[in-house]
Write a protein that holds these residues in place. Structure first.
Motif, PDB file in Angstrom:
ATOM      1  N   ASP A 157       2.968   2.424   3.547  1.00  0.00           N
ATOM      2  CA  ASP A 157       2.207   1.679   4.547  1.00  0.00           C
ATOM      3  C   ASP A 157       3.230   1.276   5.609  1.00  0.00           C
ATOM      4  O   ASP A 157       4.125   0.499   5.303  1.00  0.00           O
ATOM      5  CB  ASP A 157       1.578   0.450   3.875  1.00  0.00           C
ATOM      6  CG  ASP A 157       0.699  -0.333   4.828  1.00  0.00           C
ATOM      7  OD1 ASP A 157       0.843  -0.160   6.046  1.00  0.00           O
ATOM      8  OD2 ASP A 157      -0.122  -1.130   4.354  1.00  0.00           O
TER       9      ASP A 157
ATOM     10  N   ARG B 290       3.264   5.125  -4.827  1.00  0.00           N
ATOM     11  CA  ARG B 290       2.018   4.897  -4.078  1.00  0.00           C
ATOM     12  C   ARG B 290       2.191   5.537  -2.707  1.00  0.00           C
ATOM     13  O   ARG B 290       3.269   6.051  -2.396  1.00  0.00           O
ATOM     14  CB  ARG B 290       1.853   3.391  -3.910  1.00  0.00           C
ATOM     15  CG  ARG B 290       3.164   2.815  -3.321  1.00  0.00           C
ATOM     16  CD  ARG B 290       3.152   1.353  -3.020  1.00  0.00           C
ATOM     17  NE  ARG B 290       4.489   0.897  -2.652  1.00  0.00           N
ATOM     18  CZ  ARG B 290       5.052   1.034  -1.479  1.00  0.00           C
ATOM     19  NH1 ARG B 290       4.416   1.629  -0.496  1.00  0.00           N
ATOM     20  NH2 ARG B 290       6.282   0.613  -1.253  1.00  0.00           N
TER      21      ARG B 290
ATOM     22  N   GLY C  69      -6.581  -3.197  -2.980  1.00  0.00           N
ATOM     23  CA  GLY C  69      -5.585  -3.558  -1.973  1.00  0.00           C
ATOM     24  C   GLY C  69      -6.249  -4.095  -0.717  1.00  0.00           C
ATOM     25  O   GLY C  69      -7.480  -4.099  -0.613  1.00  0.00           O
TER      26      GLY C  69
ATOM     27  N   ALA D  50       8.797  -6.304  -1.886  1.00  0.00           N
ATOM     28  CA  ALA D  50       8.011  -5.985  -0.681  1.00  0.00           C
ATOM     29  C   ALA D  50       8.894  -5.481   0.461  1.00  0.00           C
ATOM     30  O   ALA D  50       8.707  -5.838   1.616  1.00  0.00           O
ATOM     31  CB  ALA D  50       7.199  -7.202  -0.243  1.00  0.00           C
TER      32      ALA D  50
ATOM     33  N   PRO E 272      -1.517  -0.715  -3.690  1.00  0.00           N
ATOM     34  CA  PRO E 272      -0.183  -1.325  -3.705  1.00  0.00           C
ATOM     35  C   PRO E 272       0.560  -1.186  -5.036  1.00  0.00           C
ATOM     36  O   PRO E 272      -0.043  -0.875  -6.067  1.00  0.00           O
ATOM     37  CB  PRO E 272      -0.473  -2.803  -3.431  1.00  0.00           C
ATOM     38  CG  PRO E 272      -1.862  -3.031  -3.848  1.00  0.00           C
ATOM     39  CD  PRO E 272      -2.583  -1.712  -3.871  1.00  0.00           C
ATOM     40  N   GLU E 273       1.845  -1.456  -4.986  1.00  0.00           N
ATOM     41  CA  GLU E 273       2.704  -1.221  -6.148  1.00  0.00           C
ATOM     42  C   GLU E 273       2.563  -2.269  -7.247  1.00  0.00           C
ATOM     43  O   GLU E 273       2.737  -1.971  -8.422  1.00  0.00           O
ATOM     44  CB  GLU E 273       4.174  -1.130  -5.719  1.00  0.00           C
ATOM     45  CG  GLU E 273       4.787  -2.363  -5.032  1.00  0.00           C
ATOM     46  CD  GLU E 273       4.482  -2.463  -3.548  1.00  0.00           C
ATOM     47  OE1 GLU E 273       3.550  -1.775  -3.080  1.00  0.00           O
ATOM     48  OE2 GLU E 273       5.164  -3.234  -2.858  1.00  0.00           O
TER      49      GLU E 273
END
Ligand code: AMP
Ligand code: GLY
Length: 420
Positions: free
Chosen positions: A288, A285, A7, A149, A70-71
């Motif tokens: 953020d 995850r 990431g 996102a 990240p996913e």
């Protein structure tokens, strides 16, 4: 020990820093990383969706474990892929990652195990969605299925806004859309709730409050997150108990029943309505910017936690935390979450930090000896303190010092909990 982190955001910089301070870790590789991870890890410029190239690099360099930030790679099955080659990958497998990758998968799980969530309907054509909307009360929530996102969610106040949202989703604004969800609007306060799981046992991993809207006072468009504080002001023993018994346990049980163990961080995005938790969404995850508020409070060695998880021995340790609070403010490029300029220089040389202040890079890159912006969310400034008001003041002072012409940030992160 060598370890990889996949990431390039503030979350991954925070993960790298927590690994860096561990005595057990000799070298960290970040794929592809940013200008911040470059200072503490070796950045390797490989596309994180190119699993074969990642695997080849990991094998060639004897890197046997990797944390996936990240996913997208998780949802695409990176864990299953790397494990075939005996690389330990910290994160859920492809089936479990549907908790984030498919809102419909999660909603069906909620229905089956009576997990509290907003009432919903699934629509595969604009026509059926429009006719349902004629009968709805507003506001209403419209969501693209699949990954977007954090941006594929509309809160529509009237039929015109709702119709526009349906059109945008089916016209492919968030990628090819076969379905959308129309959901009851839950009026409450949000909370991010985290656990870490090794597939056999799990432990809670803190709470935080994100601020998703782009402007102060929670106005404007949804973003990936403009700032966060931890712990959430809503956190109580009683609420934690309700979240675990009504949401977390039935979810893990539901996965077990389809022969799926959950390994990794699990992030429940909750809406708390009059003291009762409802699941808004799962992320497979760390959050953020939530991660950047949680890890600086961790007392237990982070690499030990990851190791224990990989060995399914998480029960052998008790994760310990500092009592402090943290606040994170995100410095963004002007124009985010829409269009913004990239490659604008940042001057960070004059900044000075003490032990309770952290700068995590997000959308930055290093070119020669210059740090340039490379994304919408650029830097995260985190302060740890026993007083959130003081923490915010210190973070704001640092941001004022950075004084980046191309940037903006919210000065009101934590406004619900910080008295004027
Ligand atoms: P999601 O991507 O599903 O987390 O949604 C993004 C944001 O939209 C959430 O963080 C909430 O602020 C808001 N949201 C999503 N679903 C609902 C709902 N059913 N009721 C109220 N707000 C919602
Ligand atoms: N803070 C929101 C997210 O990580 O999805």
């Amino acid at each position: 020990m060598k370890i990889g982190v996949i990431g390039s955001g503030g979350r991954e910089h925070a993960l790298c820093l927590s690994l860096k301070i561990s005595k057990k870790i000799k070298q960290i590789y970040c794929f592809p990383g940013n200008a911040g991870t470059n200072l503490i890890a070796t950045n390797i410029n490989i596309d994180i969706n190119d699993f074969k190239r990642l695997k080849d690099f990991l094998k060639k360099n004897n890197i046997n474990s990797v944390i996936i930030g990240p996913e997208e790679p998780l949802v695409n099955g990176i864990v299953d892929y790397l494990e075939q080659f005996n690389i330990k990958a910290f994160g859920p497998n492809k089936i479990a990652s549907q908790l984030e990758g498919s809102k419909i998968f999660t909603k069906n799980l909620c229905e089956k195990y009576k997990i509290p969530t907003a009432k919903f309907g699934v629509f595969s054509t604009a026509k059926t969605a429009f006719s349902f909307l004629q009968k709805c009360n507003f506001p209403i929530v419209i969501k693209a299925d699949g990954l977007a996102a954090g941006k594929g969610v509309y809160i529509s106040e009237n039929i015109n806004e709702a119709s526009k949202a349906v059109d945008e989703i089916f016209n492919g604004k968030f990628g090819k859309a076969e379905n959308l969800l129309i959901e009851e609007f839950l009026n409450g306060e949000e909370m991010s709730f985290f656990i870490i799981s090794d597939g056999k046992s799990y432990q809670t991993f803190g709470t935080a409050q994100d601020h998703k809207r782009v402007f102060e006072g929670d106005k404007g468009k949804n973003t990936g997150g403009m700032g966060a504080y931890s712990p959430s002001r809503l956190e109580t023993k009683e609420l934690n108990q309700k979240i675990i018994s009504r949401i977390i346990k039935p979810t893990l049980k539901g996965l077990k029943e389809i022969n799926c163990e959950y390994k990794g961080f699990l992030y429940a995005g909750l809406m708390v309505v009059k003291g009762e938790p409802f699941l808004i969404e799962y992320n497979v995850r760390m959050g953020d910017p939530e991660c950047q508020t949680l890890l600086p409070k961790l007392k237990t060695d982070f690499s030990t936690i990851i190791d224990k998880c990989m060995e399914q021995k998480l029960h052998e340790i008790e994760i310990e935390w500092l009592e402090d609070k943290t606040i994170c403010i995100v410095l963004c490029s002007k124009g985010y979450p829409d269009t913004y300029e990239k490659n604008v220089e940042l001057n960070l040389e004059k900044l000075r930090f003490n032990n309770n202040q952290f700068i995590f890079h997000a959308g930055t890159k290093i070119v020669g000896n210059k740090i340039l912006s490379n994304g919408g969310r650029v830097l995260n400034i985190v302060t740890r303190s026993n007083d959130l008001k003081e923490a915010r003041e210190i973070s704001l002072k640092l941001l004022d010092e950075i004084n980046w012409d191309n940037g903006f940030y919210r000065r009101d992160i934590g406004y619900k909990v910080i008295k004027k």
